[in-house]
Design a protein around this motif. Structure first.
Motif, PDB file in Angstrom:
ATOM      1  N   ALA A   1       0.831  -1.207   0.000  1.00 51.03           N
ATOM      2  CA  ALA A   1       0.000   0.000   0.000  1.00 51.03           C
ATOM      3  C   ALA A   1       0.863   1.255   0.000  1.00 51.03           C
ATOM      4  CB  ALA A   1      -0.933   0.001   1.205  1.00 51.03           C
ATOM      5  N   ALA A   2       1.934   1.230   0.783  1.00 49.55           N
ATOM      6  CA  ALA A   2       2.831   2.388   0.827  1.00 49.55           C
ATOM      7  C   ALA A   2       3.490   2.623  -0.521  1.00 49.55           C
ATOM      8  CB  ALA A   2       3.885   2.181   1.912  1.00 49.55           C
ATOM      9  N   GLN A   3       3.770   1.542  -1.255  1.00 44.00           N
ATOM     10  CA  GLN A   3       4.371   1.681  -2.579  1.00 44.00           C
ATOM     11  C   GLN A   3       3.344   2.127  -3.619  1.00 44.00           C
ATOM     12  OE1 GLN A   3       6.449  -1.927  -3.705  1.00 44.00           O
ATOM     13  NE2 GLN A   3       7.042  -2.321  -1.581  1.00 44.00           N
ATOM     14  N   ALA A   4       2.144   1.536  -3.528  1.00 43.98           N
ATOM     15  CA  ALA A   4       1.124   1.817  -4.539  1.00 43.98           C
ATOM     16  C   ALA A   4       0.587   3.230  -4.432  1.00 43.98           C
ATOM     17  CB  ALA A   4      -0.019   0.808  -4.404  1.00 43.98           C
ATOM     18  N   ILE A   5       0.446   3.715  -3.196  1.00 44.48           N
ATOM     19  CA  ILE A   5      -0.130   5.045  -2.990  1.00 44.48           C
ATOM     20  C   ILE A   5       0.994   5.940  -2.489  1.00 44.48           C
ATOM     21  CG2 ILE A   5      -2.015   6.328  -1.920  1.00 44.48           C
ATOM     22  CD1 ILE A   5      -3.410   3.643  -1.490  1.00 44.48           C
TER      23      ILE A   5
ATOM     24  N   THR B   1       3.540   1.918   6.153  1.00 40.95           N
ATOM     25  CA  THR B   1       3.471   0.519   6.564  1.00 40.95           C
ATOM     26  C   THR B   1       3.454   0.373   8.082  1.00 40.95           C
ATOM     27  OG1 THR B   1       4.608  -0.149   4.537  1.00 40.95           O
ATOM     28  CG2 THR B   1       4.547  -1.750   6.332  1.00 40.95           C
ATOM     29  N   ALA B   2       4.246   1.182   8.782  1.00 44.30           N
ATOM     30  CA  ALA B   2       4.279   1.095  10.249  1.00 44.30           C
ATOM     31  C   ALA B   2       2.920   1.462  10.843  1.00 44.30           C
ATOM     32  CB  ALA B   2       5.378   1.999  10.801  1.00 44.30           C
ATOM     33  N   ASP B   3       2.268   2.490  10.289  1.00 45.45           N
ATOM     34  CA  ASP B   3       0.942   2.876  10.782  1.00 45.45           C
ATOM     35  C   ASP B   3      -0.087   1.774  10.530  1.00 45.45           C
ATOM     36  OD1 ASP B   3       1.786   5.311  11.723  1.00 45.45           O
ATOM     37  OD2 ASP B   3       1.119   6.454   9.975  1.00 45.45           O
ATOM     38  N   MET B   4      -0.029   1.170   9.344  1.00 44.91           N
ATOM     39  CA  MET B   4      -1.007   0.138   9.018  1.00 44.91           C
ATOM     40  C   MET B   4      -0.773  -1.128   9.841  1.00 44.91           C
ATOM     41  SD  MET B   4      -1.618   0.654   4.931  1.00 44.91           S
ATOM     42  CE  MET B   4      -3.157  -0.249   4.957  1.00 44.91           C
ATOM     43  N   LEU B   5       0.480  -1.457  10.100  1.00 40.41           N
ATOM     44  CA  LEU B   5       0.772  -2.613  10.943  1.00 40.41           C
ATOM     45  C   LEU B   5       0.290  -2.367  12.369  1.00 40.41           C
ATOM     46  CD1 LEU B   5       2.033  -5.391  11.199  1.00 40.41           C
ATOM     47  CD2 LEU B   5       4.243  -4.297  11.620  1.00 40.41           C
ATOM     48  N   ARG B   6       0.431  -1.144  12.849  1.00 37.00           N
ATOM     49  CA  ARG B   6      -0.062  -0.802  14.180  1.00 37.00           C
ATOM     50  C   ARG B   6      -1.583  -0.941  14.235  1.00 37.00           C
ATOM     51  NH1 ARG B   6       3.231   2.997  15.005  1.00 37.00           N
ATOM     52  NH2 ARG B   6       2.048   4.629  13.947  1.00 37.00           N
TER      53      ARG B   6
END
Length: 356
Positions: free
Chosen positions: A110-114, A326-331
């Motif tokens: 997601a971080a790469q795509a957006i 990614t860190a926010d989404m993993l959290r």
């Protein structure tokens, strides 16, 4: 094409109006009700998953956490809107697909795509290019998954996703299992395109165009995020009509996963444009879902329909809904898992007037 029933070439009958969607609820519920000669029945469990952009990592964590706790119901009907549409196929297929669901929301794609690299040219139809969502969805929605959806559809379960048709200004309800059942590359492409359209937040992503035909005339419809017209897709009127017709929900329940914070969360907002827009988006989602949930809670309480709801808990460390870091989404994912395995995931909202 006002007043004319349009269809997609090769996929007639995969879009439902409100009446057809209600009849679908009757069909699924009646299919699961016990035969007269037997007291055995399956539970009728209905899951609705909301939008919330990056907040969808929470909902993904909830589903995986329910699997880990051994408390995940089998859902007879699953509906998804926006990011809820992206996780709806995995919620529909069950725990065996949790590895894909987790990877989709926490694997860094997601971080790469957006990202800034996928910004559209100036004056485009959205901030990001059309392929941004495609690159996020395509690796996880493949022919294997679509075939699995078709198999569950054949057993009588249903997967529904909504988009907003900008031309007609109406909610479009897609029967994803009917699409999957057609098979072949065209079915996989349409399945993916609908998920992209349902998650295409206006301004952020360009609309999705679908080639249609009505009375022999070919044209295109423009579809955007399903949450624009329908924050939550539950069809309570259909459930009530089925209940009055003699059906019952004994052992079953309506479940709602809301991928945002519902309660007020006071914060100091910076004066820069980006901060104001992000805070406004969060606020818009909050009011939209609070009011939609209030209506659903009132309906269910008045008609003795069991309702279980979960939403993101307020935390100053929460990333905003458009933070695909990614860190926010993993959290957010870990918070969903913890909430689901902690034994206090679901609550029943108190009926009352619309919430402001």
């Amino acid at each position: 094409m006002r007043g004319v029933q349009a269809s997609l070439p090769g996929f007639v009958g995969v879009r439902l109006n409100a009446e057809e969607a209600e009849n679908l609820v009757f069909m699924v519920a009646d299919h699961l009700a016990p035969a007269r000669s037997s007291a055995v029945r399956e539970d009728f469990n209905f899951l609705a998953i909301s939008g919330g952009a990056a907040g969808g990592a929470f909902g993904a964590g909830v589903l995986v956490g329910l699997s880990q706790a051994g408390t995940r119901p089998t859902f007879s009907i699953v509906t998804g809107v926006s990011t809820g549409a992206l996780m709806a196929p995995f919620a529909f297929l069950g725990s065996a697909w949790d590895h894909r669901l987790k990877a989709a929301y926490t694997g860094g794609l997601a971080a790469q795509a957006i990202s800034l690299r996928r910004l559209a040219p100036a004056f485009g139809a959205g901030l990001f290019r059309a392929d941004a969502l495609e690159s996020l969805i395509d690796p996880f929605i493949d022919a294997e998954l679509v075939a699995a959806v078709a198999r569950e559809h054949a057993l009588g379960r249903r997967l529904l996703v909504t988009t907003t048709d900008l031309d007609s200004q109406k909610t479009c309800i897609w029967d994803m299992g009917a699409i999957a059942s057609r098979g072949g590359d065209d079915a996989v492409k349409l399945f993916r395109d609908i998920l992209v359209a349902s998650a295409s937040l206006p301004g952020l992503f360009p609309p999705r165009r679908f080639p249609c035909e009505a009375d022999g005339v070919a044209y295109e419809e423009m579809h955007v995020d399903g949450g624009v017209s329908t924050p939550l897709f539950i069809m309570p009127e259909a459930l009530l009509r089925w209940k009055r017709r003699g059906g019952h929900l004994h052992g079953g329940r309506i479940y709602v996963i809301i991928n945002t914070v519902l309660e007020h969360a006071p914060r100091t907002t910076s004066t820069n444009l980006a901060a104001i827009l992000l805070r406004s988006f969060d606020t818009m989602l909050r009011f939209s879902y609070r009011n939609a949930l209030s209506s659903i809670a009132n309906f269910c309480a008045a008609n003795d329909l069991p309702l279980s709801v979960t939403a993101i808990q307020d935390d100053p460390d929460n990333g905003h809904m458009l933070s695909f870091d990614t860190a926010d989404m993993l959290r957010g994912f870990d918070a969903g898992v913890k909430h689901a395995t902690g034994g206090a995931l679901w609550s029943t909202p108190t009926p009352g007037p619309p919430i402001g």
